[in-house]
Design an enzyme around this catalytic site. Sequence first.
Site, PDB file in Angstrom:
ATOM      1  N   HIS A 230       0.549 -21.488 -41.481  1.00 49.27           N
ATOM      2  CA  HIS A 230       0.131 -22.762 -40.708  1.00 49.27           C
ATOM      3  C   HIS A 230      -1.456 -22.498 -40.279  1.00 49.27           C
ATOM      4  O   HIS A 230      -1.226 -23.395 -39.835  1.00 49.27           O
ATOM      5  CB  HIS A 230       1.463 -23.066 -39.534  1.00 49.27           C
ATOM      6  CG  HIS A 230       2.742 -24.186 -40.446  1.00 49.27           C
ATOM      7  ND1 HIS A 230       3.096 -23.681 -41.301  1.00 49.27           N
ATOM      8  CD2 HIS A 230       2.989 -24.951 -40.433  1.00 49.27           C
ATOM      9  CE1 HIS A 230       4.026 -24.158 -41.633  1.00 49.27           C
ATOM     10  NE2 HIS A 230       4.126 -25.535 -40.807  1.00 49.27           N
TER      11      HIS A 230
ATOM     12  N   ASP B 198       3.409 -27.832 -29.580  1.00 45.69           N
ATOM     13  CA  ASP B 198       4.048 -28.623 -29.759  1.00 45.69           C
ATOM     14  C   ASP B 198       4.632 -28.443 -31.333  1.00 45.69           C
ATOM     15  O   ASP B 198       5.654 -29.504 -30.751  1.00 45.69           O
ATOM     16  CB  ASP B 198       2.918 -29.760 -29.939  1.00 45.69           C
ATOM     17  CG  ASP B 198       2.126 -30.160 -28.853  1.00 45.69           C
ATOM     18  OD1 ASP B 198       1.793 -30.869 -27.778  1.00 45.69           O
ATOM     19  OD2 ASP B 198       0.479 -30.254 -29.789  1.00 45.69           O
TER      20      ASP B 198
ATOM     21  N   GLU C 243       0.025 -34.010 -21.353  1.00 43.04           N
ATOM     22  CA  GLU C 243      -0.855 -34.225 -22.893  1.00 43.04           C
ATOM     23  C   GLU C 243      -1.069 -35.460 -22.937  1.00 43.04           C
ATOM     24  O   GLU C 243      -0.902 -36.682 -22.390  1.00 43.04           O
ATOM     25  CB  GLU C 243       0.023 -34.146 -23.888  1.00 43.04           C
ATOM     26  CG  GLU C 243       0.085 -32.031 -23.818  1.00 43.04           C
ATOM     27  CD  GLU C 243       0.493 -32.040 -26.532  1.00 43.04           C
ATOM     28  OE1 GLU C 243       0.278 -32.821 -26.590  1.00 43.04           O
ATOM     29  OE2 GLU C 243       1.010 -31.154 -26.244  1.00 43.04           O
TER      30      GLU C 243
HETATM   31  C1  FAD Z   1       2.036 -28.342 -37.887  1.00 43.53           C
HETATM   32  C2  FAD Z   1       0.995 -27.695 -37.119  1.00 43.53           C
HETATM   33  C3  FAD Z   1       1.037 -27.626 -35.563  1.00 43.53           C
HETATM   34  C4  FAD Z   1       0.634 -26.663 -34.430  1.00 43.53           C
HETATM   35  N1  FAD Z   1       0.603 -27.264 -33.109  1.00 43.53           N
HETATM   36  C5  FAD Z   1      -0.188 -25.921 -32.416  1.00 43.53           C
HETATM   37  C6  FAD Z   1       0.073 -26.491 -31.440  1.00 43.53           C
HETATM   38  O1  FAD Z   1       1.204 -27.295 -30.691  1.00 43.53           O
HETATM   39  N2  FAD Z   1      -0.084 -25.235 -30.344  1.00 43.53           N
HETATM   40  C7  FAD Z   1      -0.732 -24.765 -30.782  1.00 43.53           C
HETATM   41  O2  FAD Z   1      -1.738 -23.360 -30.416  1.00 43.53           O
HETATM   42  N3  FAD Z   1      -1.701 -24.067 -32.202  1.00 43.53           N
HETATM   43  C8  FAD Z   1      -0.261 -24.950 -33.327  1.00 43.53           C
HETATM   44  N4  FAD Z   1      -0.855 -24.853 -34.222  1.00 43.53           N
HETATM   45  C9  FAD Z   1      -1.585 -23.943 -35.232  1.00 43.53           C
HETATM   46  C10 FAD Z   1      -1.297 -22.646 -34.628  1.00 43.53           C
HETATM   47  O3  FAD Z   1      -1.068 -22.082 -33.614  1.00 43.53           O
HETATM   48  C11 FAD Z   1      -1.917 -21.148 -35.910  1.00 43.53           C
HETATM   49  O4  FAD Z   1      -2.190 -21.894 -37.093  1.00 43.53           O
HETATM   50  C12 FAD Z   1      -0.829 -20.340 -35.805  1.00 43.53           C
HETATM   51  O5  FAD Z   1      -2.003 -20.038 -36.808  1.00 43.53           O
HETATM   52  C13 FAD Z   1       0.117 -20.928 -36.782  1.00 43.53           C
HETATM   53  O6  FAD Z   1       1.288 -19.762 -37.340  1.00 43.53           O
HETATM   54  P1  FAD Z   1       1.701 -19.311 -38.581  1.00 43.53           P
HETATM   55  O7  FAD Z   1       2.670 -18.267 -37.605  1.00 43.53           O
HETATM   56  O8  FAD Z   1       1.629 -20.344 -39.149  1.00 43.53           O
HETATM   57  O9  FAD Z   1       0.483 -17.751 -38.621  1.00 43.53           O
HETATM   58  P2  FAD Z   1      -0.524 -17.920 -40.041  1.00 43.53           P
HETATM   59  O10 FAD Z   1      -1.061 -19.365 -40.095  1.00 43.53           O
HETATM   60  O11 FAD Z   1       0.443 -16.935 -41.311  1.00 43.53           O
HETATM   61  O12 FAD Z   1      -1.651 -16.732 -39.544  1.00 43.53           O
HETATM   62  C14 FAD Z   1      -2.192 -16.682 -38.898  1.00 43.53           C
HETATM   63  C15 FAD Z   1      -3.391 -16.324 -37.956  1.00 43.53           C
HETATM   64  O13 FAD Z   1      -2.686 -15.051 -37.763  1.00 43.53           O
HETATM   65  C16 FAD Z   1      -2.355 -13.744 -38.509  1.00 43.53           C
HETATM   66  N5  FAD Z   1      -1.158 -12.850 -37.188  1.00 43.53           N
HETATM   67  C17 FAD Z   1       0.317 -14.346 -37.915  1.00 43.53           C
HETATM   68  N6  FAD Z   1       1.292 -13.006 -37.775  1.00 43.53           N
HETATM   69  C18 FAD Z   1       0.412 -12.183 -37.450  1.00 43.53           C
HETATM   70  C19 FAD Z   1       1.162 -10.678 -36.765  1.00 43.53           C
HETATM   71  N7  FAD Z   1       2.073 -10.798 -36.737  1.00 43.53           N
HETATM   72  N8  FAD Z   1       0.458  -9.948 -35.690  1.00 43.53           N
HETATM   73  C20 FAD Z   1      -1.200 -10.178 -36.157  1.00 43.53           C
HETATM   74  N9  FAD Z   1      -1.381 -11.264 -36.436  1.00 43.53           N
HETATM   75  C21 FAD Z   1      -1.209 -12.071 -37.258  1.00 43.53           C
HETATM   76  C22 FAD Z   1      -2.719 -14.057 -39.800  1.00 43.53           C
HETATM   77  O14 FAD Z   1      -3.551 -12.327 -40.289  1.00 43.53           O
HETATM   78  C23 FAD Z   1      -4.204 -14.994 -39.336  1.00 43.53           C
HETATM   79  O15 FAD Z   1      -5.056 -14.606 -38.821  1.00 43.53           O
HETATM   80  C24 FAD Z   1      -0.499 -26.258 -35.011  1.00 43.53           C
HETATM   81  C25 FAD Z   1      -0.215 -25.683 -36.499  1.00 43.53           C
HETATM   82  C26 FAD Z   1       0.347 -26.435 -37.761  1.00 43.53           C
HETATM   83  C27 FAD Z   1      -0.043 -26.557 -39.252  1.00 43.53           C
END
Ligand code: FAD
Length: 512
Positions: free
Chosen positions: A99, A163, A276
């Site tokens: 994400h 969120d 918020e």
């Molecule tokens: C619909 C949506 C809603 C969102 N809402 C919020 C919100 O309310 N608040 C907020 O703070 N953010 C929010 N985000 C942003 C979100 O927190 C970040 O994009 C987060 O990185 C996504 O999590 P993911 O698990 O998909 O990570 P990924 O996109 O898979 O990874 C993100 C980064 O973290 C690293 N990573 C992932 N897992 C690990 C691990 N286990 N150890 C070390 N590094 C790791 C990856 O290599 C990459 O660099 C939102 C994003 C979306 C798309």
Amino acid sequence: MAKSPSPPIHLIVMLLVTYFLCTVGKSNALTCPLPPELATKLHVDPVAIDSASTDYGNIVHSEPAAVLYPSSIEDIQRLVKSSYNCPIPFGISVRGNGHSVNGQDMARDGVVVDMKSLRENKTGIKIRVSRNHLFADVGGEQLWIDVLHTTAAQGLSPVSWTDFLYLSVGGTLSNAGISGQTFLHGPQISNVYELDVITGKGELVTCSKRNNSDLFDSVLGGLGQFGIITRARIALRSAPTKVRWSRAFYSNFSDFIRDQERIVRGGHRDVANYLEGSLVLDNGTPTEWITSFFHPTQLPQIMSLVKTYGIIYCLELTKYYFIEDIESEIDQDLQEVFKQFAHVPGFIDAKFVSHQEFLTRVPNAENESQTHPWQNLFIPKSRISDFNVGVLRDIVLKRNITTGPVLFYPLNRHKWDAQLSAVIPDEDIFYTTSFLHTGGIDNWQVYEDQNKAIIKFCEEAGIKIVKYLADYTTIEEWIKHFGSKWTTFRERKAKYDPKNILSPGQKIFNGV
Ligand SMILES: Cc1cc2nc3c(=O)[nH]c(=O)nc-3n(C[C@H](O)[C@H](O)[C@H](O)COP(=O)(O)OP(=O)(O)OC[C@H]3O[C@@H](n4cnc5c(N)ncnc54)[C@H](O)[C@@H]3O)c2cc1C
């Protein structure tokens, strides 16, 4: 004639894997010998490569040479060690739930570790009590939605959320994890007791504020640069039973931020567990954003306010309560607070929902024909009026292209641990704003242009904004982003990932 001994089976497998990856993979990055245990878990087929070459943003596309579907933490450790011990190490990115919106979870010509396969073994969330502390030991691969369901089943809950809950624990802890509870409890990274981390040398280390604290501080908010989070110990409290969820509209920006700030400063501590705010725009705000809360018959009046003022502002407040709390008393408290506020009279609404219903308010929806040119910023409070004039009115309102929600609410600096890697503005109160645009495959550039125009305005006006979930691509930009934290960030990288293996998709150390 003596029979020559046949080569050991693991050697054959190792040679086959190496040959396969070198010849079939699109890159020559994987010339390193890989352990035989990974033979069936490393995939180079187009389906695997495609899935790891895109993310929620659907704007950046970058192909890895292979995707690892680990079935254990040891698999990940083996992969990192292979790269570390190789004369030409390859990049490794972790895909928590994909994400990111700017390719942060990708690894061009390297290996993407898809954490989804670890979630399948369903043992990743364990609730424990120790010395009066309640916590959950959660695999870094787990989604927050599953943390919610598992903890709620025991009447417990983490205190700080995002969120949207279809995000992985490792993914949000690599950034910060913010939402309406952050002003009160700090971001998610402020609510972790302990981590297990695989460093860039392939070592599995347990760390906390007392034990290997430097690694602990590095990893939280560390953009995946120092280690792969395989377990996080997350603080828990008793889960509230219900939530009083209220929204009010403001036609005046100054009134809106003054009332929000009263809450984050603690003026109404006993009535706000979550705060918020958002902008309502004529063109962009999705109708369901309003009608999910206000009755559809109120929509014409709300839109007429928007037509009059160009932008109106929505303050969103919740109060949590427990089974023994009396609903009518809660309501009285809320009414007292709103009486002191300068919102538009007649446009205040409130409802009772369950705690789980509230936390799952943002549904999980993905659409491959959409792009998400998002921009998330932290803005120092002292310049918030300049931001309103220069950005919200002169750019956002005038261009009138914004689609999707625009969030806008204040946070307290003292709830953030300055030792952690996350960067925030240098003021006691700062705002977060999120432009959550939805574009098509062909028109996302107009939103990116607007995002850039906002940054340009802030630079020229001397507003020291900080990008959250930053998407910089040059080392100079990153040095500026980290400011006084850069030297420590770079030294920690040299210590925990000296060969620059981890999280190349963040584009911080790749060219250095
Ligand atoms: C619909 C949506 C809603 C969102 N809402 C919020 C919100 O309310 N608040 C907020 O703070 N953010 C929010 N985000 C942003 C979100 O927190 C970040 O994009 C987060 O990185 C996504 O999590 P993911 O698990 O998909 O990570 P990924 O996109 O898979 O990874 C993100 C980064 O973290 C690293 N990573 C992932 N897992 C690990 C691990 N286990 N150890 C070390 N590094 C790791 C990856 O290599 C990459 O660099 C939102 C994003 C979306 C798309």
